[in-house]
Design a protein around this motif. Structure first.
Motif, PDB file in Angstrom:
ATOM      1  N   ARG A 469       0.649  -1.315  -0.081  1.00  0.00           N
ATOM      2  CA  ARG A 469       0.171  -0.141   0.123  1.00  0.00           C
ATOM      3  C   ARG A 469       0.667   1.469  -0.201  1.00  0.00           C
ATOM      4  O   ARG A 469       1.987   1.274   0.403  1.00  0.00           O
ATOM      5  CB  ARG A 469      -1.148  -0.255   1.091  1.00  0.00           C
ATOM      6  CG  ARG A 469      -1.560  -1.730   1.230  1.00  0.00           C
ATOM      7  CD  ARG A 469      -3.099  -0.908   2.522  1.00  0.00           C
ATOM      8  NE  ARG A 469      -3.901  -2.259   2.257  1.00  0.00           N
ATOM      9  CZ  ARG A 469      -4.443  -2.565   3.424  1.00  0.00           C
ATOM     10  NH1 ARG A 469      -4.369  -1.541   4.595  1.00  0.00           N
ATOM     11  NH2 ARG A 469      -5.247  -3.168   2.994  1.00  0.00           N
ATOM     12  N   PRO A 470       0.461   1.844  -0.557  1.00  0.00           N
ATOM     13  CA  PRO A 470       1.162   3.452  -0.651  1.00  0.00           C
ATOM     14  C   PRO A 470       1.805   4.147   1.055  1.00  0.00           C
ATOM     15  O   PRO A 470       0.076   3.810   1.403  1.00  0.00           O
ATOM     16  CB  PRO A 470       1.032   4.287  -1.297  1.00  0.00           C
ATOM     17  CG  PRO A 470      -0.931   4.228  -1.282  1.00  0.00           C
ATOM     18  CD  PRO A 470      -0.914   2.465  -1.298  1.00  0.00           C
ATOM     19  N   LEU A 471       2.627   4.944   0.170  1.00  0.00           N
ATOM     20  CA  LEU A 471       2.650   5.586   1.834  1.00  0.00           C
ATOM     21  C   LEU A 471       1.672   6.690   1.945  1.00  0.00           C
ATOM     22  O   LEU A 471       1.272   7.750   1.601  1.00  0.00           O
ATOM     23  CB  LEU A 471       4.188   6.057   2.038  1.00  0.00           C
ATOM     24  CG  LEU A 471       4.988   7.098   3.345  1.00  0.00           C
ATOM     25  CD1 LEU A 471       4.792   6.287   4.071  1.00  0.00           C
ATOM     26  CD2 LEU A 471       6.268   7.572   3.140  1.00  0.00           C
ATOM     27  N   VAL A 522       9.692   9.688  12.973  1.00  0.00           N
ATOM     28  CA  VAL A 522      10.502   9.176  13.210  1.00  0.00           C
ATOM     29  C   VAL A 522      11.626  10.925  13.473  1.00  0.00           C
ATOM     30  O   VAL A 522      11.527  11.739  12.158  1.00  0.00           O
ATOM     31  CB  VAL A 522      11.325   8.228  12.462  1.00  0.00           C
ATOM     32  CG1 VAL A 522      11.060   8.666  10.860  1.00  0.00           C
ATOM     33  CG2 VAL A 522      13.530   8.388  12.560  1.00  0.00           C
ATOM     34  N   GLN A 523      12.286  11.402  14.242  1.00  0.00           N
ATOM     35  CA  GLN A 523      13.233  12.102  14.491  1.00  0.00           C
ATOM     36  C   GLN A 523      14.730  12.123  13.422  1.00  0.00           C
ATOM     37  O   GLN A 523      15.578  10.905  14.093  1.00  0.00           O
ATOM     38  CB  GLN A 523      13.403  12.973  15.565  1.00  0.00           C
ATOM     39  CG  GLN A 523      11.839  13.592  15.919  1.00  0.00           C
ATOM     40  CD  GLN A 523      12.244  14.038  17.811  1.00  0.00           C
ATOM     41  OE1 GLN A 523      12.513  14.197  18.203  1.00  0.00           O
ATOM     42  NE2 GLN A 523      11.411  15.086  17.917  1.00  0.00           N
ATOM     43  N   ILE A 551       9.233  13.407  11.163  1.00  0.00           N
ATOM     44  CA  ILE A 551       8.271  13.012   9.921  1.00  0.00           C
ATOM     45  C   ILE A 551       7.179  11.795  10.225  1.00  0.00           C
ATOM     46  O   ILE A 551       7.757  11.177  11.029  1.00  0.00           O
ATOM     47  CB  ILE A 551       8.992  13.037   8.054  1.00  0.00           C
ATOM     48  CG1 ILE A 551      10.157  11.866   8.542  1.00  0.00           C
ATOM     49  CG2 ILE A 551       9.612  13.838   8.001  1.00  0.00           C
ATOM     50  CD1 ILE A 551      11.013  11.480   7.649  1.00  0.00           C
ATOM     51  N   GLU A 552       6.373  11.152   9.669  1.00  0.00           N
ATOM     52  CA  GLU A 552       5.744  10.104   9.782  1.00  0.00           C
ATOM     53  C   GLU A 552       5.515   8.932   8.625  1.00  0.00           C
ATOM     54  O   GLU A 552       5.820   9.149   8.057  1.00  0.00           O
ATOM     55  CB  GLU A 552       3.948  10.609  10.151  1.00  0.00           C
ATOM     56  CG  GLU A 552       3.493  11.314  11.339  1.00  0.00           C
ATOM     57  CD  GLU A 552       1.659  11.954  11.476  1.00  0.00           C
ATOM     58  OE1 GLU A 552       1.552  11.869  10.556  1.00  0.00           O
ATOM     59  OE2 GLU A 552       1.922  11.716  12.119  1.00  0.00           O
ATOM     60  N   VAL A 553       6.133   7.922   9.289  1.00  0.00           N
ATOM     61  CA  VAL A 553       6.226   6.965   8.418  1.00  0.00           C
ATOM     62  C   VAL A 553       5.469   5.851   8.904  1.00  0.00           C
ATOM     63  O   VAL A 553       4.959   5.448   9.540  1.00  0.00           O
ATOM     64  CB  VAL A 553       7.645   6.412   7.978  1.00  0.00           C
ATOM     65  CG1 VAL A 553       8.764   7.433   7.645  1.00  0.00           C
ATOM     66  CG2 VAL A 553       8.643   5.988   9.141  1.00  0.00           C
ATOM     67  N   PRO A 554       5.020   4.691   7.776  1.00  0.00           N
ATOM     68  CA  PRO A 554       4.784   3.516   8.491  1.00  0.00           C
ATOM     69  C   PRO A 554       5.521   2.792  10.038  1.00  0.00           C
ATOM     70  O   PRO A 554       6.407   2.429   9.269  1.00  0.00           O
ATOM     71  CB  PRO A 554       4.114   2.164   7.327  1.00  0.00           C
ATOM     72  CG  PRO A 554       4.072   3.159   6.389  1.00  0.00           C
ATOM     73  CD  PRO A 554       4.981   4.282   6.888  1.00  0.00           C
ATOM     74  N   ASN A 585       5.219   6.586  21.065  1.00  0.00           N
ATOM     75  CA  ASN A 585       4.812   7.405  19.053  1.00  0.00           C
ATOM     76  C   ASN A 585       5.850   8.046  18.813  1.00  0.00           C
ATOM     77  O   ASN A 585       5.110   8.044  17.176  1.00  0.00           O
ATOM     78  CB  ASN A 585       3.227   8.839  19.557  1.00  0.00           C
ATOM     79  CG  ASN A 585       1.949   7.804  20.210  1.00  0.00           C
ATOM     80  OD1 ASN A 585       1.574   6.758  19.585  1.00  0.00           O
ATOM     81  ND2 ASN A 585       1.580   8.668  20.871  1.00  0.00           N
ATOM     82  N   ALA A 586       7.200   7.982  19.116  1.00  0.00           N
ATOM     83  CA  ALA A 586       8.256   8.700  18.298  1.00  0.00           C
ATOM     84  C   ALA A 586       9.909   8.279  18.739  1.00  0.00           C
ATOM     85  O   ALA A 586       9.590   8.118  19.890  1.00  0.00           O
ATOM     86  CB  ALA A 586       8.278  10.262  18.718  1.00  0.00           C
ATOM     87  N   ILE A 587      10.332   8.164  17.856  1.00  0.00           N
ATOM     88  CA  ILE A 587      11.961   7.606  17.730  1.00  0.00           C
ATOM     89  C   ILE A 587      12.545   8.367  16.829  1.00  0.00           C
ATOM     90  O   ILE A 587      12.632   9.572  15.863  1.00  0.00           O
ATOM     91  CB  ILE A 587      11.547   6.613  17.126  1.00  0.00           C
ATOM     92  CG1 ILE A 587      13.330   5.372  17.976  1.00  0.00           C
ATOM     93  CG2 ILE A 587      11.304   6.285  16.125  1.00  0.00           C
ATOM     94  CD1 ILE A 587      12.423   3.700  17.505  1.00  0.00           C
ATOM     95  N   SER A 588      14.069   8.624  17.141  1.00  0.00           N
ATOM     96  CA  SER A 588      14.963   8.789  16.205  1.00  0.00           C
ATOM     97  C   SER A 588      16.058   8.565  16.002  1.00  0.00           C
ATOM     98  O   SER A 588      16.317   6.955  16.506  1.00  0.00           O
ATOM     99  CB  SER A 588      15.767   9.615  17.920  1.00  0.00           C
ATOM    100  OG  SER A 588      16.602   8.724  18.950  1.00  0.00           O
TER     101      SER A 588
END
Length: 680
Positions: A469-471, A522-523, A551-554, A585-588
């Motif tokens: 599926r598309p990003l 992801v930062q 930015i947001e990624v799957p 919810n967030a990771i670097s």
């Protein structure tokens, strides 16, 4: 010479000296004024040819009369015991000393200084005089003026003496390539040198550097320097291109005149909100620190306004350039950061709208949306009368529906899409609410698809799988029934707000769940952190600021990225966030380019095509590589701080009748060097 008299000038004290002359402060006993006397070194003034050339040049320089040129009052003639030039005495410092005492924080100040130097050179060029030695040491700064001095001094010495140019003229870092190669000079040589001075003022560094003068000269001949905006992000692309054009290797690629350069610098300043260069430079020279502190907010206001105007003109790239310059001055500027987020959201919406429009075209073609109302529905009221809890008005409600799948679903969908859906679509199209119309059609397709799913044949390769599926960026929260959207949309005035509202819509009622991938922020930190480093994730490029913010990624599939830089080898990799806890919810992550591109060398041997080339580390004599003459040989570059390596190459003849040839050079990452040798 202190206490002596040269004509009517009484020598008082020494001010400074260089490779060609000594400068004294003296008293004009006739006009009763303080003057500066530049006295040529004795070994130069003793030669008759040098004295004649000195007198000829001095006469020409004395004709110069301009507010930005140091005034020449007198010069020695005939059989004077010393060759000297008498000039006005200024109580100030050189440009180099000034920049060291008052570092230039804003490149616009460098452009202001450059304009006044342009005016001085324009006046000299009109009289046929070339400076030949423009450098920060030959620019005087006083409380109210910028003065260029030492015109034509290079022509005082003869051709034999000029072979030691590096000694006579001081640092070679500002010489043009044609001067190094001994070609005839014209005004464009001054343009090149002025470009190096602009580079120095705006970045605080010299464009061409090396451990010794020969290496600097080689860098100039090869055009080997980093763009000014890579050194100082505040410079921006526009001013950086102006400097690059000044320093073009081929004189034909430089500005056609100093006046053209001045015009570009003036336009750059006007674009930055700086109007009158004369008033601005006067204010700066009177209080350098206070001026630079006050000009920051002015620049931010002007650049933000230019960026917003560019957005109005739909020039997003130009707008981002203005905004980036603002963030270089004030990294946390809230309004500009918000503008950039809006640009990013618009881009995402455009991507979505393009996909949704293509999907809607397919649906409308298959279902005949303009004629969806059947015989029993012709009299139906176009306004919806009851809510349908199974309807999902969502921007991506029919996610994953390909053209082939839509064609397969066509027969089943024809019986499920009723007059109510058609009425909403037509109503929204009439009101130019295209996005709501498209998503409404999507929601009814989704409803029909859920009610009558179609199993794809085993050999069907067109049906999408969950992993393909598309990003997407972000999730779609729950929202109210489409009837309310259709009713309320007519009152909405801002299409962008409508787009945001629709993009955030989803079903509400019987507990339908969203089966799309869960997203994670992801930062990304990047090395080297310069504008030359380009990072793309899932095929989309991001700025370094965007990556820092996140930015947001799957999180349920592999995410592919790659990073490029002119000095480094391309880095490709993947991230896997499947094992990250659902509560995170967030990771670097860090993207670090560490493998420098190889340098290359090719040696041409004119009298022995079968000779071999051996490469060694110039410091340790450790072997690096080998190859045959005429072919390119790679040289690994290991030091990321300099991106260079000192290399010694040896050309070994194919017979014992010739001697080996040895030489050394500095290899730079990603650069190729060619040498031609003859074995004797």
């Amino acid at each position: 010479m202190l206490g002596e008299k040269l004509g009517k000038y009484q020598i008082l004290d020494e001010v400074g000296q260089g490779g060609m002359s000594v400068v004294y402060r003296a008293h004009d006993t006739v006009l009763d004024r303080c003057v500066a006397i530049k006295v040529l070194h004795p070994h130069l003034s003793r030669r008759e040819e040098s004295k004649k050339r000195f007198e000829r040049e001095a006469r020409a320089i004395a004709k110069l009369s301009h507010p930005n040129i140091l005034q020449v009052f007198d010069f020695s003639e005939g059989d004077a015991k010393a060759s000297y030039i008498v000039m006005e005495f200024l109580d100030g410092c050189t440009l180099r000393q000034f920049v060291e005492r008052h570092p230039i924080e804003h490149p616009e100040v460098g452009a202001l200084l450059g304009i006044h130097l342009c005016r001085a050179l324009e006046h000299a060029h009109e009289l046929g005089i070339i400076h030949r030695d423009i450098k920060p040491e030959n620019v005087m700064i006083t409380e109210g003026a910028v003065k260029l001095m030492d015109f034509g001094i290079a022509e005082i010495v003869d051709a034999q003496t000029m072979t030691a140019t590096g000694t006579l003229l001081g640092s070679p870092a500002h010489m043009s390539p044609e001067m190094i190669e001994g070609h005839e000079l014209d005004y464009r040589a001054d343009l090149f040198s002025l470009g190096t001075v602009l580079y120095f003022i705006t970045t605080g560094e010299l464009p061409f550097t090396g451990r010794n003068a020969p290496l600097v000269l080689k860098a100039i001949l090869e055009g080997d320097y980093l763009s000014a905006e890579m050194i100082n992000p505040r410079i921006g692309r526009r001013l950086s291109r102006i400097i690059d054009r000044c320093m073009a290797h081929d004189p034909a690629d430089r500005y056609p005149s100093v006046a053209a350069l001045e015009q570009d610098l003036t336009a750059f300043l006007a674009d930055s909100g700086i109007g009158d260069p004369d008033k601005e430079i006067e204010a700066f020279l009177l209080d350098p620190e206070g001026y630079q502190e006050a000009i920051g907010p002015r620049l931010i206001e002007a650049l933000e306004a230019r960026g917003l105007q560019s957005l109005t003109d739909n020039s997003i790239t130009v707008a981002l350039e203005y905004f980036n310059r603002v963030l270089a001055i004030e990294p946390g500027h809230a309004r500009v950061l918000n503008h950039i987020r809006n640009i990013d959201r618009r881009r995402r919406n455009k991507v979505y709208l393009g996909a949704a429009a293509a999907f809607a075209a397919c649906v409308l073609a298959v279902l005949g949306i303009s004629a969806l109302v059947g015989p029993g529905d012709q009299g139906a009221d176009p306004a919806p009368t009851e809510a349908d809890p199974n309807t999902a008005l969502a921007a991506e409600a029919a996610d994953g529906l390909s053209e082939a799948e839509a064609e397969k679903l066509g027969p089943e969908l024809a019986g499920d899409v009723n007059a109510r859906g058609n009425a909403i679509v037509e109503q929204m199209l009439e009101r130019r609410r295209v996005r709501i119309a498209v998503t409404t059609a999507s929601s009814y397709v989704f409803k029909a698809r859920a009610a009558a799913p179609i199993e794809a044949p085993e050999d069907d390769t067109t049906s999408p799988t969950p992993d393909k599926r598309p990003l997407r960026v972000g999730r779609v929260p729950a929202r109210q029934d489409p009837e309310d959207d259709a009713t309320n949309a007519s009152d909405a005035g801002d299409p962008e707000e409508e787009g945001d509202a629709v993009a955030a819509a989803s079903s509400q009622g019987d507990g339908e769940t969203d089966d799309r991938p869960t997203m994670i922020t992801v930062q990304v930190s990047v090395y080297p952190p310069s504008s030359a480093t380009q990072v793309s994730i899932e095929g989309r490029s991001y700025s370094l600021n965007d990556l820092k913010r996140g930015i947001e990624v799957p999180r349920d599939r592999l995410v592919h990225f790659n990073a490029t830089n002119p000095l480094f080898k391309t880095l490709r990799g993947t991230w896997n966030f499947k094992s990250v806890p659902a509560t995170t919810n967030a990771i670097s992550r860090r993207v670090e380019l560490s493998n420098l591109k190889d340098a290359r060398i090719r040696v041409i041997c004119v009298n022995d095509p079968r000779a071999r080339v051996l490469l060694f580390n110039a410091d340790s004599n450790a072997p690096i590589g080998q190859g045959s003459v005429g072919s390119w040989i790679s040289i690994p570059i290991l030091d990321p701080t300099t991106a260079s390596r000192k290399v010694r190459y040896t050309v070994v003849p194919s017979s014992t009748r010739a001697r080996t040839h040895k030489s050394s050079f500095v290899a730079y990452a990603g650069k190729g060097r060619e040498f031609t040798v003859e074995l004797r």
